[in-house]
Design an enzyme around this catalytic site. Structure first.
Site, PDB file in Angstrom:
ATOM      1  N   LYS A  92       2.152  -2.131   1.981  1.00 21.17           N
ATOM      2  CA  LYS A  92       3.168  -1.513   3.353  1.00 21.17           C
ATOM      3  C   LYS A  92       2.915  -2.203   4.565  1.00 21.17           C
ATOM      4  CE  LYS A  92       4.330   2.935   2.051  1.00 21.17           C
ATOM      5  NZ  LYS A  92       4.998   2.610   0.179  1.00 21.17           N
TER       6      LYS A  92
ATOM      7  N   GLU B 209       1.851   4.924  11.878  1.00 18.73           N
ATOM      8  CA  GLU B 209       2.737   5.143  12.905  1.00 18.73           C
ATOM      9  C   GLU B 209       3.183   6.096  13.264  1.00 18.73           C
ATOM     10  OE1 GLU B 209       4.940   2.786  10.125  1.00 18.73           O
ATOM     11  OE2 GLU B 209       5.891   5.096   9.153  1.00 18.73           O
TER      12      GLU B 209
ATOM     13  N   ASN C 236       7.404  15.135   0.040  1.00 21.49           N
ATOM     14  CA  ASN C 236       8.159  13.532  -0.169  1.00 21.49           C
ATOM     15  C   ASN C 236       8.465  12.979  -1.458  1.00 21.49           C
ATOM     16  OD1 ASN C 236       7.187  12.950   2.797  1.00 21.49           O
ATOM     17  ND2 ASN C 236       4.679  13.294   1.794  1.00 21.49           N
TER      18      ASN C 236
ATOM     19  N   GLU D  24      14.611   1.646   2.510  1.00 18.32           N
ATOM     20  CA  GLU D  24      14.483   2.808   2.681  1.00 18.32           C
ATOM     21  C   GLU D  24      14.187   3.075   3.998  1.00 18.32           C
ATOM     22  OE1 GLU D  24      12.079   5.252   0.806  1.00 18.32           O
ATOM     23  OE2 GLU D  24      12.868   4.414  -1.865  1.00 18.32           O
TER      24      GLU D  24
ATOM     25  N   GLU E 228       9.717   0.824   3.873  1.00 18.02           N
ATOM     26  CA  GLU E 228       9.314  -0.025   2.858  1.00 18.02           C
ATOM     27  C   GLU E 228      11.103  -0.636   2.444  1.00 18.02           C
ATOM     28  OE1 GLU E 228       7.201   2.350   0.359  1.00 18.02           O
ATOM     29  OE2 GLU E 228       8.983   3.500   0.020  1.00 18.02           O
TER      30      GLU E 228
ATOM     31  N   ASN F 260      11.702  -1.202  -1.934  1.00 25.02           N
ATOM     32  CA  ASN F 260      11.209  -1.033  -3.705  1.00 25.02           C
ATOM     33  C   ASN F 260      12.088  -1.591  -4.169  1.00 25.02           C
ATOM     34  OD1 ASN F 260      10.059   1.803  -3.036  1.00 25.02           O
ATOM     35  ND2 ASN F 260      12.229   2.600  -2.864  1.00 25.02           N
TER      36      ASN F 260
ATOM     37  N   PHE G 126       6.115  25.221  -8.170  1.00 23.01           N
ATOM     38  CA  PHE G 126       6.696  23.817  -9.020  1.00 23.01           C
ATOM     39  C   PHE G 126       5.780  22.318  -9.342  1.00 23.01           C
ATOM     40  CE2 PHE G 126       9.577  24.744  -4.805  1.00 23.01           C
ATOM     41  CZ  PHE G 126      10.603  24.326  -5.986  1.00 23.01           C
TER      42      PHE G 126
END
Length: 624
Positions: free
Chosen positions: A133, A217, A252, A292, A305, A307, A365
């Site tokens: 990244k 960031e 996320n 993304e 990023e 993928n 979950f």
């Protein structure tokens, strides 16, 4: 079928085979997905599997299959030498990695190349460039791609962190340089949050990726997570496809995706696409990839990023463009040009994807394991595509991601796509597991803010601050369940040649709701009889009772042997319950006087006879 809708429109420019034989270095639904395109192109396939997947769907679909180790991924699907050995033994001259596992592993790509086997993915340098990244952000910035304001390098200490965070200005996002899947990420609102989150992120990143380097960031307020699909060949052609909206996330992790986005206009789409193409060309990229981006409330967009693989949610892009992304990957790997140019890309309709998981939404979950005693995909619903790697009898184990399927719907409009998704979720039959997340997905489909398109990546966190507590049936939904239940048992009588009269009367109870339901079936406007076949219409009169104590018959449990799949699904998918009915039925005296109960609610239930049986009932319920 809709499953192949996106494939039939692919432009065929090559009469020969792209490869002699393709090995799929993956499992589950993505292995099945790659095999389907290979079968369409008459390319023989090789599956690899762990001992836990010996009876898996992808093993049965492939032309050849070989066990490569025990259930643990580290001893099977992640062992490069074992996969390479199978490829050489079978004569496979190309390997498709799917997503996850070794799909973004530069060492795997290098090992295949050293043995003369084509990696159906990007070159090693592109994997390296986009896999980190910190380095990918520096590269993107140098190419003129928009990046989120932040520190262009590794955060060296907690003191360094605070200096950078205060320079950027809170809130800030801390995330692992080698991260993915939402791991090693935290938002900080102040210095205290920053220190605590930094320590947690580093620990989580080291445990998950073996690399605890961190970057910081600016955190974008009211962010949307929107991504651009690119496809590129080895001849320098790069095409971007319409965006995917991926803002509905939990921790996320994406939950629901749709294409296109309600938020992105044509000008923003073109600008995002051009920057995605610029980035791909900057790393000499070929194959399918996803850029993304984070988009703020003013439609400013920033690179997150890239993928370097086929994305989980690729089906919805296929559904709205007609491009078979797996075939494009095969073409690119074979050195052929893309089958589509930028000017030929069009958006047709709207597509939605729900990730169906074996997990308990009522218990934070948590993953659920078990064997699927009954499994029936809702393929009777118009516009449905199901990408799955399981069949009835499959085992959901502790060893792998508990994804059951990717349930996708296409429609001419977004409203059509969402309505079809709600219907598909209602009629998806999954038994043998304590719970799935279908009831949660079903609630999201009709949530007013989601339906309006008013979403950010914080949607689930904000709308369910105390967690998901399950669906509370509305009066209309309660009435629908009781009507369908009464019709179901009337149909059961007809099939069993039991016909008490032209009409049926049932006492129906579900928890505190008690009704008497009169059912009058007909075929083409005439009275239905056991010999006449399946009715196409039912007229219903529902008389609510005040309490369960109004009649002794209400104490008798429903004891008909047939378990009706639709009713079970309506109950479980709305309420998240495994037990089949949670209500009682008993025949009532058809001659009884119901005048004292007050006015009835009148309904008409129309049945589609081409899609109806006791195990699968397609119906429309209207109020008279």
């Amino acid at each position: 079928s809709v499953l192949h809708r996106s494939m039939l429109r692919t432009r065929v420019l090559w009469s020969g085979k792209y490869f002699d034989k393709v090995l799929i270095a993956n499992r589950g639904e993505i292995a099945c997905r790659v095999i389907q395109t290979c079968q369409k192109l008459d390319i023989p396939t090789v599956a690899v599997f762990s001992s836990a997947d010996a009876k898996a769907k992808h093993v049965a679909l492939a032309d050849e299959a070989f066990c490569i180790g025990p259930p643990e991924s580290a001893k099977s699907y992640l062992v490069i030498d074992k996969i390479l050995e199978v490829a050489k033994r079978t004569g496979a001259n190309a390997v498709h990695p799917g997503y996850g596992f070794l799909s973004e592993n530069a060492e795997f790509s290098r090992a295949l190349a050293a043995n003369g086997i084509e990696f159906i993915g990007p070159r090693e340098n592109a994997i390296h460039a986009m896999g980190d990244k910190i380095e990918s952000k520096k590269l993107a910035k140098s190419l003129g791609v928009n990046t989120i304001p932040g520190y262009d390098g590794e955060i060296e200490s907690e003191e360094h962190l605070l200096a950078v965070a205060n320079d950027i200005g809170y809130p800030v996002m801390m995330k692992a340089s080698s991260g993915g899947g939402g791991k090693g990420m935290r938002i900080a609102l102040n210095d205290e949050d920053a220190i605590t989150g930094f320590r947690l992120c580093k620990t989580e990143a080291m445990a998950s990726f073996g690399d605890d380097r961190m970057l910081v960031e600016k955190f974008v307020v009211q962010p949307r997570h929107i991504e651009i699909q690119v496809i590129a060949d080895k001849l320098g052609n790069v095409v971007y496809l319409p965006e995917r909206e991926c803002s509905i996330q939990r921790r996320n992790q994406k939950v629901i995706e749709e294409a296109p986005s309600t938020f992105i206009d044509a000008a923003t789409r073109e600008a995002m696409g051009q920057q995605a193409v610029m980035l791909a060309k900057g790393v000499d990229y070929h194959t399918a990839g996803t850029v993304e981006m984070m988009v703020d409330r003013d439609r400013n967009f920033y690179f997150l990023e890239m993928n370097t693989r086929l994305q989980v949610e690729h089906p919805i892009t296929e559904l709205i463009t007609g491009v078979d992304l797996v075939e494009e990957m095969l073409r690119a790997a074979a050195g052929l040009p893309l089958s589509i140019s930028q000017g030929q890309v069009q958006i047709s309709g709207w597509a939605t994807e729900s990730r169906v998981y074996a997990e308990d939404p009522l218990n934070n979950f948590l993953p659920v394991i078990g064997r699927l005693s009954r499994y029936q995909e809702p393929l009777h619903v118009e516009g449905v595509r199901v990408d799955s790697g399981i069949v009835e009898g499959s085992e959901i184990s502790i060893y792998y991601d508990p994804l059951i399927s990717k349930l996708c719907t296409w429609g001419p409009t977004r409203e059509d796509s969402l309505k079809r998704m709600a219907q598909a979720l209602d009629s998806y039959v999954i038994r043998g597991l304590a719970r799935t997340n279908i009831n949660f997905l079903r609630d999201l489909m009709t949530h007013p803010k989601y339906v309006s398109g008013d979403i950010t990546t914080k949607f689930i966190e904000e709308e369910f601050p105390d967690g998901y507590k399950g669906h509370v049936l509305t009066n209309a939904e309660e009435m629908e369940l009781l009507c369908v239940a009464a019709v179901t048992h009337t149909l059961s009588d007809l099939q069993a040649n039991v016909a008490p009269s032209r009409s049926w009367r049932w006492v129906c109870q579900r928890e505190s709701t008690v009704c008497i339901v009169d059912v009058v079936p007909s075929i083409g406007g005439s009275a239905a009889t056991p010999a006449a076949g399946l009715p196409d219409c039912f007229d219903l009169a529902v008389y609510p009772l005040a309490a369960a104590g109004d009649g002794a018959a209400l104490e008798l449990p429903f004891d008909l042997p047939h378990e009706h799949a639709l009713l079970e699904s309506l109950m479980q998918n709305h309420l998240g319950r495994e037990a089949p009915f949670h209500h009682h039925h008993h025949r009532a005296d058809p001659a009884g006087d119901l005048a004292a109960l007050g006015p009835a609610h009148h309904f008409r239930l129309d049945v589609d006879p081409t899609r109806s049986s006791l195990s699968l009932l397609s119906y429309t319920l209207t109020t008279d």
